[in-house]
Design a protein around this motif. Sequence first.
Motif, short mmCIF file in Angstrom:
data_model
loop_
_atom_site.label_atom_id
_atom_site.label_comp_id
_atom_site.label_asym_id
_atom_site.label_seq_id
_atom_site.Cartn_x
_atom_site.Cartn_y
_atom_site.Cartn_z
N ASP A 18 -0.40 -3.89 -10.25
CA ASP A 18 -1.29 -2.85 -9.71
C ASP A 18 -1.84 -3.52 -8.37
N ARG A 19 -2.97 -2.84 -7.67
CA ARG A 19 -3.60 -3.55 -6.60
C ARG A 19 -4.56 -4.68 -6.96
N TRP B 283 2.50 1.52 -3.62
CA TRP B 283 1.50 2.07 -4.53
C TRP B 283 1.22 3.49 -4.32
N SER B 284 0.85 3.94 -3.07
CA SER B 284 0.34 5.27 -2.77
C SER B 284 1.37 6.40 -3.22
N ARG B 285 2.79 6.05 -3.17
CA ARG B 285 3.89 6.77 -3.27
C ARG B 285 4.51 6.56 -5.08
N GLY B 286 4.12 5.59 -5.67
CA GLY B 286 4.66 5.30 -6.99
C GLY B 286 5.94 4.57 -6.93
N GLU C 245 0.76 -1.20 -0.09
CA GLU C 245 -0.03 -0.09 0.01
C GLU C 245 0.70 1.31 -0.18
N GLU C 246 1.85 1.22 0.76
CA GLU C 246 2.90 2.24 0.82
C GLU C 246 3.39 2.60 -0.40
#
Length: 111
Positions: A61-62, A5-8, A2-3
């Motif tokens: 991706d998620r 993904w959120s930052r790229g 998650e971290e």
Amino acid sequence: MEEVWSRGEATVRTVMDALNKRARKPRAYTTYMTIMARLYTKGVLDRRREGQTDIYAPILDRDEFMALRAGAEVEGLVAEYGEVALSHFARQVASLDPARRRALQRLARKQ
């Protein structure tokens, strides 16, 4: 994940700092480093080096990641418990409301 993904993209230190802020029990840098290196080895994260720092970015991706994890979990349960696991899955599907069951059947056909 998650971290990242959120930052790229993120370094081990960035992920550690963010997660340890929210954790009841902070984890060591080497714990995060090991996990992220394993995710790289498994093809979930990409890695590039800048100086002495590794920077990780998500490859999946998620939704892709969740599908991969769910498949691995189901395979593991079926491998370990065989028919018992399959009968539990069948009961779960049978107990769903009809619309949800049809949606899952459509999803299964796409796979």
